[in-house]
Design an enzyme around this catalytic site. Structure first.
Site, PDB file in Angstrom:
ATOM      1  CG  MET A  58      64.005  25.030  55.192  1.00 15.19           C
ATOM      2  SD  MET A  58      64.232  23.361  54.599  1.00 15.19           S
ATOM      3  CE  MET A  58      66.005  23.290  54.467  1.00 15.19           C
ATOM      4  CD  GLU A  60      73.869  38.846  61.130  1.00 16.20           C
ATOM      5  OE1 GLU A  60      73.389  39.726  60.390  1.00 16.20           O
ATOM      6  OE2 GLU A  60      73.644  38.790  62.357  1.00 16.20           O
ATOM      7  N   GLY A  61      72.586  35.613  56.888  1.00 17.76           N
ATOM      8  CA  GLY A  61      72.053  35.519  55.521  1.00 17.76           C
ATOM      9  C   GLY A  61      70.544  35.680  55.535  1.00 17.76           C
ATOM     10  CG  HIS A  62      68.114  32.639  57.302  1.00 19.23           C
ATOM     11  ND1 HIS A  62      68.991  31.850  58.011  1.00 19.23           N
ATOM     12  CD2 HIS A  62      67.575  31.838  56.356  1.00 19.23           C
ATOM     13  CE1 HIS A  62      68.967  30.619  57.532  1.00 19.23           C
ATOM     14  NE2 HIS A  62      68.124  30.575  56.520  1.00 19.23           N
ATOM     15  CD  GLN A  80      63.356  22.294  50.976  1.00 20.21           C
ATOM     16  OE1 GLN A  80      62.310  22.930  50.995  1.00 20.21           O
ATOM     17  NE2 GLN A  80      64.547  22.886  50.920  1.00 20.21           N
ATOM     18  CD  GLN A  89      72.122  34.883  42.721  1.00 21.52           C
ATOM     19  OE1 GLN A  89      71.029  35.406  42.527  1.00 21.52           O
ATOM     20  NE2 GLN A  89      72.677  34.021  41.894  1.00 21.52           N
ATOM     21  CB  SER A 133      71.171  26.149  58.352  1.00 20.00           C
ATOM     22  OG  SER A 133      70.397  27.307  58.108  1.00 20.00           O
ATOM     23  NE  ARG A 134      71.903  20.624  54.302  1.00 23.37           N
ATOM     24  CZ  ARG A 134      70.862  21.005  53.541  1.00 23.37           C
ATOM     25  NH1 ARG A 134      70.942  22.094  52.796  1.00 23.37           N
ATOM     26  NH2 ARG A 134      69.751  20.288  53.520  1.00 23.37           N
TER      27      ARG A 134
HETATM   28  P1  AMP Z   1      67.009  28.109  54.074  1.00 24.46           P
HETATM   29  O1  AMP Z   1      66.618  28.351  55.494  1.00 24.46           O
HETATM   30  O2  AMP Z   1      68.372  27.540  53.910  1.00 24.46           O
HETATM   31  O3  AMP Z   1      65.945  27.396  53.293  1.00 24.46           O
HETATM   32  O4  AMP Z   1      67.119  29.555  53.405  1.00 24.46           O
HETATM   33  C1  AMP Z   1      66.059  30.471  53.449  1.00 24.46           C
HETATM   34  C2  AMP Z   1      66.375  31.630  52.530  1.00 24.46           C
HETATM   35  O5  AMP Z   1      67.573  32.283  52.954  1.00 24.46           O
HETATM   36  C3  AMP Z   1      66.608  31.181  51.068  1.00 24.46           C
HETATM   37  O6  AMP Z   1      66.007  32.120  50.179  1.00 24.46           O
HETATM   38  C4  AMP Z   1      68.105  31.207  50.968  1.00 24.46           C
HETATM   39  O7  AMP Z   1      68.577  31.396  49.649  1.00 24.46           O
HETATM   40  C5  AMP Z   1      68.462  32.396  51.860  1.00 24.46           C
HETATM   41  N1  AMP Z   1      69.847  32.297  52.300  1.00 24.46           N
HETATM   42  C6  AMP Z   1      70.458  31.237  52.909  1.00 24.46           C
HETATM   43  N2  AMP Z   1      71.770  31.502  53.114  1.00 24.46           N
HETATM   44  C7  AMP Z   1      71.995  32.745  52.625  1.00 24.46           C
HETATM   45  C8  AMP Z   1      73.163  33.577  52.527  1.00 24.46           C
HETATM   46  N3  AMP Z   1      74.353  33.180  52.963  1.00 24.46           N
HETATM   47  N4  AMP Z   1      73.024  34.794  51.963  1.00 24.46           N
HETATM   48  C9  AMP Z   1      71.809  35.213  51.493  1.00 24.46           C
HETATM   49  N5  AMP Z   1      70.683  34.477  51.552  1.00 24.46           N
HETATM   50  C10 AMP Z   1      70.768  33.265  52.111  1.00 24.46           C
END
Ligand code: AMP
Length: 282
Positions: free
Chosen positions: A30, A35-37, A61, A150, A188-189
């Site tokens: 989104m 760094e998670g993404h 959602q 995860q 992101s939050r």
């Molecule tokens: P979002 O943009 O929040 O919908 O997340 C997109 C993808 O990135 C989803 O599969 C999330 O689970 C993953 N994601 C978000 N934050 C993390 C994080 N801290 N570590 C690993 N994956 C993440």
């Protein structure tokens, strides 16, 4: 790095990749990337030769009163970040009317308890929005592999089940949680947090670490562990949404810690809802 807004163009692009024999890895997001993404992009890039990322803040959602309107949308910055990885071949950035054309009335739902517990209990309809948008994206992108974090454990499980149930020709790959130095899971939050709230937020991870230690020391009662987690979180003055311990296959509530269990929690730091989890394997 190609930027595609139109679904028809995406169909053409992915058909071309298939014809040329490329394997494709897909990372749906989104936006407001961190760094998670990027860890998902890294993993996808190690396992496929073409990488597609989508950026779409999915309205279905979000529940009424949730943060859809204020969700960060720094598209320029996101695109720059993705370009700098040198690993992304294409970014798909559809708009709302494209994903949900006026009059669209078809949804994909997981109709069992998995979608009604944990985050599903606090956010009714949330997972219907998630399964619907990811089903759409899979139909558009048709990737060989789908990369999920995860961090959103329940989402990853539900989407893996949807892929299996509906025979999508895609493998779901679930990647580890990326954290800040103090343990706070990247999200992101986190950008909503004031400096004070940011200092408090790691209590979520700390309480999960405490639970892990309790299990290591031999505690096997899910109730006792949940109680301790709640106590520790409350001590820091933070509001709890839920603390649950559940089976990793079906998310059914666990009474005893045995086999593989998911310990998951959601808290409100101010108005910001944060989630985190850990999987315990015995
Ligand atoms: P979002 O943009 O929040 O919908 O997340 C997109 C993808 O990135 C989803 O599969 C999330 O689970 C993953 N994601 C978000 N934050 C993390 C994080 N801290 N570590 C690993 N994956 C993440």
């Amino acid at each position: 790095m190609k930027i595609i807004k139109e679904i028809s163009e995406m169909h053409e692009y992915t058909a071309k990749l298939k014809k040329r024999g490329h394997s494709t890895g897909f990372v749906p997001t989104m936006g407001a990337l961190h760094e998670g993404h990027l860890s998902l992009v890294d993993r996808a890039s190690a396992e496929n030769n073409k990488i597609i990322v989508s950026i779409f803040v999915n309205p279905t959602q979000f529940g009424p009163g949730e943060d859809f309107d204020k969700y960060p949308r720094p598209l320029k910055k996101d695109l720059k970040m993705l370009k700098e990885t040198r690993k992304v071949d294409c970014v798909f950035t559809p708009d709302r009317d494209m994903m949900y054309p006026p009059g669209a009335a078809s949804y994909v739902t997981l109709e069992n308890e998995m979608a009604n517990v944990l985050c599903g209990a606090s956010r009714p309809g949330h997972f219907k929005g998630v399964t619907t948008v990811v089903a759409e994206l899979l139909n558009i992108v048709k990737p060989d592999r789908l990369y999920l974090g995860q961090k959103d454990a329940q989402q990853a499980l539900i989407l893996s089940k949807m892929i299996k149930d509906l025979h999508y020709n895609t493998e779901a790959v679930i990647c580890p949680i990326v954290r800040e130095k103090d343990g706070l899971a990247l999200s992101s939050r986190n950008a909503y947090l004031t400096p004070e709230q940011r200092d408090t937020a790691p209590i979520l991870y700390k309480s999960l670490q405490m639970a892990e230690s309790m299990v290591e020391l031999g505690e096997r009662s899910a109730e006792t562990i949940k109680k301790e987690i709640r106590r520790k979180i409350k001590e820091s003055g933070v509001e709890i949404d839920y603390v649950e311990i559940a089976g990793t296959e079906d998310l059914a509530p666990a009474e005893i810690i045995a086999g593989n269990v998911l310990i998951a929690a959601a808290i409100f730091v101010g108005k910001t809802r944060l989630i985190d989890n850990t999987i315990i394997k015995i």
